[in-house]
Write a protein that holds these residues in place. Structure first.
Motif, mmCIF file in Angstrom:
data_model
loop_
_atom_site.group_PDB
_atom_site.id
_atom_site.type_symbol
_atom_site.label_atom_id
_atom_site.label_comp_id
_atom_site.label_asym_id
_atom_site.label_seq_id
_atom_site.Cartn_x
_atom_site.Cartn_y
_atom_site.Cartn_z
ATOM 1 N N UNK A 1 0.841 -1.203 0.000
ATOM 2 C CA UNK A 1 0.000 0.000 0.000
ATOM 3 C C UNK A 1 0.870 1.245 0.000
ATOM 4 N N UNK A 2 1.920 1.247 0.812
ATOM 5 C CA UNK A 2 2.827 2.406 0.869
ATOM 6 C C UNK A 2 3.520 2.626 -0.471
ATOM 7 N N UNK A 3 3.918 1.550 -1.116
ATOM 8 C CA UNK A 3 4.567 1.664 -2.424
ATOM 9 C C UNK A 3 3.600 2.280 -3.435
ATOM 10 N N UNK A 4 2.370 1.819 -3.427
ATOM 11 C CA UNK A 4 1.370 2.372 -4.343
ATOM 12 C C UNK A 4 1.095 3.838 -4.031
ATOM 13 N N UNK A 5 1.004 4.175 -2.752
ATOM 14 C CA UNK A 5 0.753 5.548 -2.342
ATOM 15 C C UNK A 5 1.889 6.468 -2.779
ATOM 16 N N UNK A 6 3.113 6.020 -2.598
ATOM 17 C CA UNK A 6 4.259 6.812 -3.040
ATOM 18 C C UNK A 6 4.255 6.997 -4.557
ATOM 19 N N UNK A 7 3.842 5.984 -5.282
ATOM 20 C CA UNK A 7 3.740 6.098 -6.732
ATOM 21 C C UNK A 7 2.711 7.131 -7.153
ATOM 22 N N UNK A 8 1.571 7.119 -6.486
ATOM 23 C CA UNK A 8 0.518 8.094 -6.790
ATOM 24 C C UNK A 8 0.999 9.506 -6.469
ATOM 25 N N UNK A 9 1.702 9.664 -5.346
ATOM 26 C CA UNK A 9 2.228 10.981 -4.967
ATOM 27 C C UNK A 9 3.240 11.467 -5.994
ATOM 28 N N UNK A 10 4.087 10.584 -6.480
ATOM 29 C CA UNK A 10 5.087 10.961 -7.488
ATOM 30 C C UNK A 10 4.419 11.403 -8.786
ATOM 31 N N UNK A 11 3.395 10.705 -9.196
ATOM 32 C CA UNK A 11 2.669 11.073 -10.423
ATOM 33 C C UNK A 11 1.983 12.428 -10.248
ATOM 34 N N UNK A 12 1.378 12.633 -9.086
ATOM 35 C CA UNK A 12 0.710 13.912 -8.822
ATOM 36 C C UNK A 12 1.720 15.054 -8.813
ATOM 37 N N UNK A 13 2.883 14.838 -8.219
ATOM 38 C CA UNK A 13 3.908 15.878 -8.178
ATOM 39 C C UNK A 13 4.375 16.231 -9.597
ATOM 40 N N UNK A 14 4.543 15.230 -10.427
ATOM 41 C CA UNK A 14 4.954 15.478 -11.810
ATOM 42 C C UNK A 14 3.873 16.252 -12.563
ATOM 43 N N UNK A 15 2.620 15.911 -12.328
ATOM 44 C CA UNK A 15 1.519 16.618 -13.000
ATOM 45 C C UNK A 15 1.471 18.083 -12.575
ATOM 46 N N UNK A 16 1.666 18.342 -11.283
ATOM 47 C CA UNK A 16 1.648 19.723 -10.819
ATOM 48 C C UNK A 16 2.853 20.514 -11.310
ATOM 49 N N UNK A 17 3.957 19.859 -11.545
ATOM 50 C CA UNK A 17 5.137 20.544 -12.058
ATOM 51 C C UNK A 17 4.954 20.938 -13.517
ATOM 52 N N UNK A 18 4.251 20.129 -14.278
ATOM 53 C CA UNK A 18 4.054 20.371 -15.711
ATOM 54 C C UNK A 18 2.858 21.288 -15.972
ATOM 55 N N UNK A 19 1.895 21.307 -15.093
ATOM 56 C CA UNK A 19 0.650 22.044 -15.319
ATOM 57 C C UNK A 19 0.841 23.531 -15.628
ATOM 58 N N UNK A 20 1.669 24.299 -14.895
ATOM 59 C CA UNK A 20 1.799 25.725 -15.216
ATOM 60 C C UNK A 20 2.343 25.973 -16.619
ATOM 61 N N UNK A 21 3.321 25.190 -17.040
ATOM 62 C CA UNK A 21 3.873 25.368 -18.371
ATOM 63 C C UNK A 21 2.832 25.038 -19.433
ATOM 64 N N UNK A 22 2.070 23.985 -19.212
ATOM 65 C CA UNK A 22 1.042 23.619 -20.173
ATOM 66 C C UNK A 22 -0.070 24.662 -20.206
ATOM 67 N N UNK A 23 -0.424 25.212 -19.065
ATOM 68 C CA UNK A 23 -1.477 26.235 -19.009
ATOM 69 C C UNK A 23 -1.046 27.471 -19.780
ATOM 70 N N UNK A 24 0.198 27.885 -19.609
ATOM 71 C CA UNK A 24 0.693 29.055 -20.338
ATOM 72 C C UNK A 24 0.719 28.777 -21.837
#
Length: 108
Positions: A21-44
């Motif tokens: 469960x922890x491994x899956x949770x960390x994976x989801x957090x990593x994906x979310x962090x990557x999405x938030x990092x890319x979102x401002x550039x894509x929005x612009x």
């Protein structure tokens, strides 16, 4: 201390489930962090067609055709900042400055 084999087996399986469960949770957090990092550039990029040479050129032409004044000065500063950002690979910042320069050409 006496250990019951069935209890130690159950405990091991429970620890394995928690680890999974922890491994899956960390994976989801990593994906979310990557999405938030890319979102401002894509929005612009989507907000105004992206920070490209063609968009910079169109905006520069509009600035050249503006009457002298505060708006033109602001637009010139923003286009210079956009060009600098583009050269440094900061596409989100470039898009933001280009957007501000375009707004200044429209008198906003």
């Amino acid at each position: 201390m006496l250990q019951i084999p069935a209890m130690s087996l159950g405990l091991s399986q429970e620890q394995e489930k928690e680890s999974n469960i922890m491994t899956k949770l960390l994976g989801v957090i990593a994906i979310a962090a990557a999405a938030f990092a890319v979102a401002p550039a894509q929005a612009a990029k989507h907000a105004m067609g992206g920070c490209s040479g063609a968009n910079l050129e169109k905006t520069e032409t509009a600035i050249e055709n503006m009457a002298d004044g505060d708006s033109k000065f602001v637009a010139q500063k923003e286009i210079a900042a956009a060009q600098d950002s583009l050269l440094n690979g900061k596409m989100g910042a470039c898009g933001a400055h280009l957007n501000k320069a375009m707004q200044a050409t429209m008198g906003k």
